[in-house]
Design an enzyme around this catalytic site. Structure first.
Site, PDB file in Angstrom:
ATOM      1  N   ASN A   7       0.877  -1.170   0.000  1.00  0.00           N
ATOM      2  CA  ASN A   7       0.000   0.000   0.000  1.00  0.00           C
ATOM      3  C   ASN A   7       0.918   1.224   0.000  1.00  0.00           C
ATOM      4  OD1 ASN A   7      -1.813   2.023   0.469  1.00  0.00           O
ATOM      5  ND2 ASN A   7      -2.771   1.066   2.255  1.00  0.00           N
ATOM      6  N   ARG A  90      -2.462  -2.016  -3.569  1.00  0.00           N
ATOM      7  CA  ARG A  90      -3.678  -1.220  -3.382  1.00  0.00           C
ATOM      8  C   ARG A  90      -3.585  -0.035  -4.323  1.00  0.00           C
ATOM      9  NH1 ARG A  90      -5.122   3.210   0.895  1.00  0.00           N
ATOM     10  NH2 ARG A  90      -7.308   3.453   0.408  1.00  0.00           N
ATOM     11  N   HIS A 179     -12.761   3.818  -0.523  1.00  0.00           N
ATOM     12  CA  HIS A 179     -12.661   2.837   0.573  1.00  0.00           C
ATOM     13  C   HIS A 179     -13.331   1.508   0.204  1.00  0.00           C
ATOM     14  CE1 HIS A 179     -12.232   6.294   3.699  1.00  0.00           C
ATOM     15  NE2 HIS A 179     -11.038   5.789   3.432  1.00  0.00           N
ATOM     16  N   ARG A 240     -10.744  16.929   6.238  1.00  0.00           N
ATOM     17  CA  ARG A 240     -11.515  17.233   5.021  1.00  0.00           C
ATOM     18  C   ARG A 240     -12.927  17.671   5.383  1.00  0.00           C
ATOM     19  NH1 ARG A 240     -10.354  11.646   2.096  1.00  0.00           N
ATOM     20  NH2 ARG A 240      -8.509  11.360   3.369  1.00  0.00           N
ATOM     21  N   GLU A 384      -7.887  -4.419   5.107  1.00  0.00           N
ATOM     22  CA  GLU A 384      -7.767  -4.177   3.669  1.00  0.00           C
ATOM     23  C   GLU A 384      -6.690  -5.060   3.042  1.00  0.00           C
ATOM     24  OE1 GLU A 384      -7.663  -0.007   4.828  1.00  0.00           O
ATOM     25  OE2 GLU A 384      -8.837   0.458   3.059  1.00  0.00           O
TER      26      GLU A 384
END
Ligand code: ADP
Length: 402
Positions: A7, A90, A179, A240, A384
């Protein structure tokens, strides 16, 4: 099969080596501060644990560091690089081109490069990791799993904005959702944990980390996701802003004499709970501590966060005409029992009741709703890397690897 999962971010590269048959993690680690100085953290299932400074000028050096360690006679877990059967990457944004996992070829790299403008913070960093692995292990099969892929089942009514249609036709401006790797893993694990058929349940997954998104997964397929064209839309996040009226941005730009780039920096890096708390923190633990000490803005930031999550959950229950499972995951979702409690209090109208003792339990998977609740509320640790390993193992099997 032994699978190396990578990742790769702009200044860090996380990795795990997973045995796809047993799903055991043989080694895991992270190369941090790439291009700055370099910190290497590494752990194996055999009990070796390292954290040291290792100069890493770029991602190729980071991949070198991790590969050298994996085959090191003392610290390593394998004799040779060739013991790695597949490398799984990823990948963040696959646009509309990718709705599944792919073998990484020159064409895929070209197509991903074309998506760079859609995810300028993420895609180039992913590609640097891919190129570094290609350079050092040119003969190893590489596959990529896109964060947008699981969301590709959204229908036009969910993914189109209320903009002129040519914006979509000409520039592919639409909602993609993110996601996806986590939403897929968690929704399926929830069904497995509850002994349900994933093809028959309606699940809302709340992935609440520093970046946060919610998805509605109906009968195994995503029908909506709170993130949009970029990972900026939707919930209020760590830094964010989530949903904002574009009209307010034009007004702000004029009043403060800001250009687009400056506005985007505010929206991505200076907003969310960090901005609401007047720069106190983007970390929910620190906000909680401040709230206890009567810091009003820290309390307000957490309140706004919880309120927004509850609103999305309510709207997704409507979008699916019902919900069987609501699942909390990621850093905040897995660890912050107070936020979960607060969110669930808004959801009483769905017949949700929480078991306060269960809500404080820590486990890989736990049901926190009580026996009378009409909806199962679960906390599930996302994984993940395991999802990527599963997906790339399937890709490799299709290519004839055993
Ligand atoms: P990302 O992958 O988006 O960086 P994570 O899923 O790792 O995010 O979540 C990171 C966030 O989780 C941290 O910013 C922190 O706010 C939150 N977090 C981690 N542990 C706890 C905890 N024990 N209580 C509350 N929040 C936590």
């Amino acid at each position: 099969m032994k699978i190396l999962v990578i990742n790769s971010g702009s200044s860090s590269l996380k990795f795990q080596v997973i045995d796809s048959e047993t799903e055991q993690v043989l080694a895991r680690g992270v190369c941090e501060r790439i291009g700055i100085d370099g910190i290497f953290t590494y752990k194996t299932s055999t009990g070796i644990s390292i954290k040291e400074s290792v100069p890493m000028q770029n991602h190729t050096q980071a991949v070198h560091t991790l590969l050298d360690t994996l085959v090191d006679p003392e610290k390593g877990i394998m004799k040779d690089f060739s013991d790695i059967d597949v490398i799984g990457h990823r990948l963040v944004h696959g646009g509309e081109k990718f709705s599944g996992s792919v073998v990484i070829t020159d064409e895929v790299i070209q197509a991903m490069t074309e998506c760079n403008d859609l995810a300028p913070l993420h895609n180039p960093a992913n590609l640097v990791g891919v190129e570094a692995c290609r350079k050092l292990m040119p003969n190893t099969l590489m596959a990529g799993v896109f964060d947008t892929a699981f969301n590709q089942t959204m229908e036009p009514k969910a993914f189109l904005y209320g903009l002129p249609y040519w914006c979509y036709e000409k520039h592919k401006i639409r909602r993609y959702g993110f996601h996806g790797i986590s939403h897929k893993y968690v929704s399926q694990r929830a069904a497995e944990f509850m002994g349900q058929d994933p093809g028959r349940v309606k699940t809302i997954v709340c992935h609440l980390g520093n970046g946060a998104s919610i998805s509605a997964v109906k009968y195994g397929r995503v029908i909506d996701n709170s993130m949009g064209f970029t990972p900026l839309e939707g919930l209020v996040m760590g830094t964010r802003c989530g949903d904002v009226d574009p009209g307010a941005l034009e007004y702000l730009a004029k009043k403060e004499n800001l250009d687009f780039q400056q506005i985007m920096t505010i929206l991505n890096q200076e907003s969310g709970v960090l901005g609401i708390s007047k720069n106190y923190s983007s970390d929910f633990r620190e906000l909680k501590d401040a709230e206890i000490k009567y810091n009003e803005k820290a309390a307000l930031a957490r309140e706004i966060f919880a309120y927004k999550v509850a609103k999305y959950v309510g709207s997704y229950a409507a979008a699916m005409n019902g919900v069987d499972n609501i699942v909390f995951t990621a850093g905040v979702g897995e660890n912050d029992s107070d936020i979960r409690q607060e969110i669930c209090e808004y959801l009483g109208f769905l017949g949700i009741t929480i078991d306060e003792v269960k809500n404080r339990e820590r486990a890989e998977a736990v049901r926190i709703s009580d026996g009378t609740s009409r909806v199962n509320v679960l906390v599930i640790r996302t994984n993940e890397e395991l999802e990527i390993a599963r997906e790339v193992a399937a890709v490799a099997r299709k290519m004839g690897k055993q």
